[in-house]
Design a protein around this motif. Structure first.
Motif, short mmCIF file in Angstrom:
data_model
loop_
_atom_site.label_atom_id
_atom_site.label_comp_id
_atom_site.label_asym_id
_atom_site.label_seq_id
_atom_site.Cartn_x
_atom_site.Cartn_y
_atom_site.Cartn_z
N THR A 113 6.03 9.75 -1.82
CA THR A 113 5.20 8.56 -1.76
C THR A 113 6.02 7.44 -1.17
OG1 THR A 113 3.93 9.25 -3.69
CG2 THR A 113 3.82 6.93 -3.09
N LEU A 114 5.52 6.87 -0.08
CA LEU A 114 6.17 5.74 0.57
C LEU A 114 5.45 4.47 0.16
CD1 LEU A 114 6.62 7.19 4.16
CD2 LEU A 114 8.22 7.26 2.25
N HIS A 115 6.19 3.43 -0.13
CA HIS A 115 5.62 2.15 -0.55
C HIS A 115 5.68 1.18 0.62
CE1 HIS A 115 5.68 3.77 -4.58
NE2 HIS A 115 6.93 4.12 -4.38
N GLY A 116 4.55 0.65 1.01
CA GLY A 116 4.49 -0.31 2.10
C GLY A 116 3.80 0.30 3.32
N PRO A 117 3.70 -0.47 4.38
CA PRO A 117 2.97 0.01 5.57
C PRO A 117 3.76 1.09 6.31
CG PRO A 117 3.94 -2.12 6.00
CD PRO A 117 4.18 -1.83 4.54
N LEU A 118 3.03 2.01 6.93
CA LEU A 118 3.65 3.03 7.77
C LEU A 118 3.73 2.50 9.19
CD1 LEU A 118 1.87 6.31 6.61
CD2 LEU A 118 4.14 5.50 5.99
N GLU A 119 4.82 2.79 9.87
CA GLU A 119 4.99 2.38 11.25
C GLU A 119 5.29 3.59 12.09
OE1 GLU A 119 7.84 -0.73 11.69
OE2 GLU A 119 7.03 -1.87 10.00
N GLU A 120 4.72 3.67 13.26
CA GLU A 120 5.01 4.76 14.20
C GLU A 120 6.40 4.56 14.79
OE1 GLU A 120 3.15 7.42 15.26
OE2 GLU A 120 1.67 6.98 13.73
N ALA A 121 7.15 5.65 14.94
CA ALA A 121 8.50 5.58 15.54
C ALA A 121 8.39 5.69 17.04
CB ALA A 121 9.36 6.69 14.99
N MET A 177 0.84 -1.18 0.00
CA MET A 177 0.00 0.00 0.00
C MET A 177 0.89 1.25 0.00
SD MET A 177 -2.79 1.23 2.83
CE MET A 177 -4.20 0.36 2.20
N ASP A 178 0.56 2.20 -0.86
CA ASP A 178 1.33 3.44 -0.97
C ASP A 178 0.71 4.52 -0.08
OD1 ASP A 178 2.88 2.19 -2.80
OD2 ASP A 178 2.07 3.24 -4.54
N HIS A 179 1.56 5.37 0.49
CA HIS A 179 1.12 6.48 1.33
C HIS A 179 1.88 7.74 0.92
CE1 HIS A 179 -0.79 3.75 4.22
NE2 HIS A 179 0.25 2.98 4.02
N ASN A 180 1.16 8.84 0.79
CA ASN A 180 1.81 10.13 0.59
C ASN A 180 2.10 10.74 1.95
OD1 ASN A 180 1.80 10.16 -2.22
ND2 ASN A 180 -0.24 11.02 -2.31
N VAL A 181 3.29 11.30 2.11
CA VAL A 181 3.65 12.07 3.30
C VAL A 181 4.23 13.39 2.82
CG1 VAL A 181 4.04 10.06 4.78
CG2 VAL A 181 5.95 11.03 3.51
N TYR A 182 4.21 14.37 3.70
CA TYR A 182 4.67 15.72 3.37
C TYR A 182 5.76 16.10 4.36
CZ TYR A 182 0.62 15.66 0.42
OH TYR A 182 -0.30 15.32 -0.55
N ALA A 183 6.97 16.30 3.84
CA ALA A 183 8.12 16.63 4.68
C ALA A 183 8.32 18.14 4.69
CB ALA A 183 9.37 15.93 4.18
N LEU A 184 8.40 18.71 5.89
CA LEU A 184 8.70 20.13 6.07
C LEU A 184 10.20 20.24 6.32
CD1 LEU A 184 7.96 23.09 6.41
CD2 LEU A 184 7.26 22.57 8.77
N LEU A 185 10.90 20.88 5.37
CA LEU A 185 12.35 21.01 5.42
C LEU A 185 12.73 22.47 5.47
CD1 LEU A 185 13.00 18.64 2.40
CD2 LEU A 185 13.25 18.01 4.79
N GLU A 186 13.90 22.73 6.05
CA GLU A 186 14.47 24.08 6.00
C GLU A 186 15.80 24.00 5.25
OE1 GLU A 186 15.08 27.91 8.83
OE2 GLU A 186 15.74 26.00 9.66
N VAL A 187 15.95 24.85 4.24
CA VAL A 187 17.16 24.91 3.42
C VAL A 187 17.81 26.26 3.70
CG1 VAL A 187 18.05 24.82 1.07
CG2 VAL A 187 15.98 23.53 1.66
N ARG A 188 19.10 26.22 4.12
CA ARG A 188 19.79 27.46 4.48
C ARG A 188 21.17 27.53 3.82
NH1 ARG A 188 18.66 25.19 9.37
NH2 ARG A 188 20.85 24.97 9.81
N ASN A 189 21.65 28.75 3.67
CA ASN A 189 23.00 29.02 3.19
C ASN A 189 23.30 28.40 1.83
OD1 ASN A 189 23.58 30.37 5.66
ND2 ASN A 189 23.97 28.39 6.61
N LEU A 190 22.33 28.50 0.92
CA LEU A 190 22.54 27.96 -0.42
C LEU A 190 23.73 28.62 -1.09
CD1 LEU A 190 18.88 27.77 -1.74
CD2 LEU A 190 20.36 25.88 -1.11
N GLY A 191 24.48 27.86 -1.85
CA GLY A 191 25.61 28.39 -2.59
C GLY A 191 26.85 28.62 -1.74
N THR A 192 26.86 28.11 -0.52
CA THR A 192 28.03 28.25 0.36
C THR A 192 28.47 26.88 0.83
OG1 THR A 192 26.89 28.35 2.50
CG2 THR A 192 27.01 30.41 1.23
#
Length: 82
Positions: free
Chosen positions: A74-82, A1-16
């Motif tokens: 998109t993650l493929h397979g079951p989701l497990e809680e950490a 089973m496939d699941h969509n997840v949404y990752a919130l990322l912060e990108v800093r100091n590009l080009g350095t």
């Protein structure tokens, strides 16, 4: 089973040598990830969406040095809680 997840990322100091990408949170929906951003940084002043073969990314408060992003994965397979 496939699941969509949404990752919130912060990108800093590009080009350095100190460029950094930090994972802030993984959420089940875009709306949850946007709400997490609002709680973390406040209301975004700008949002830009881009789509490609790898998926969809929303760029929040983008400037020359970086931004926060919400990226759908998109993650493929079951989701497990950490």
């Amino acid at each position: 089973m496939d699941h969509n997840v949404y990752a919130l990322l912060e990108v800093r100091n590009l080009g350095t040598p100190d460029a950094t990408v930090d994972l802030y949170k993984v959420c089940p929906t875009y709306e949850d990830a946007l709400e997490a951003y609002r709680e973390w940084r406040g209301e975004p002043q700008s949002v830009r969406e881009s789509s490609g073969a790898a998926g969809t990314t929303w760029w929040l408060d983008e400037d020359d040095s970086g931004s926060a992003t919400i990226t759908r994965y998109t993650l493929h397979g079951p989701l497990e809680e950490a």
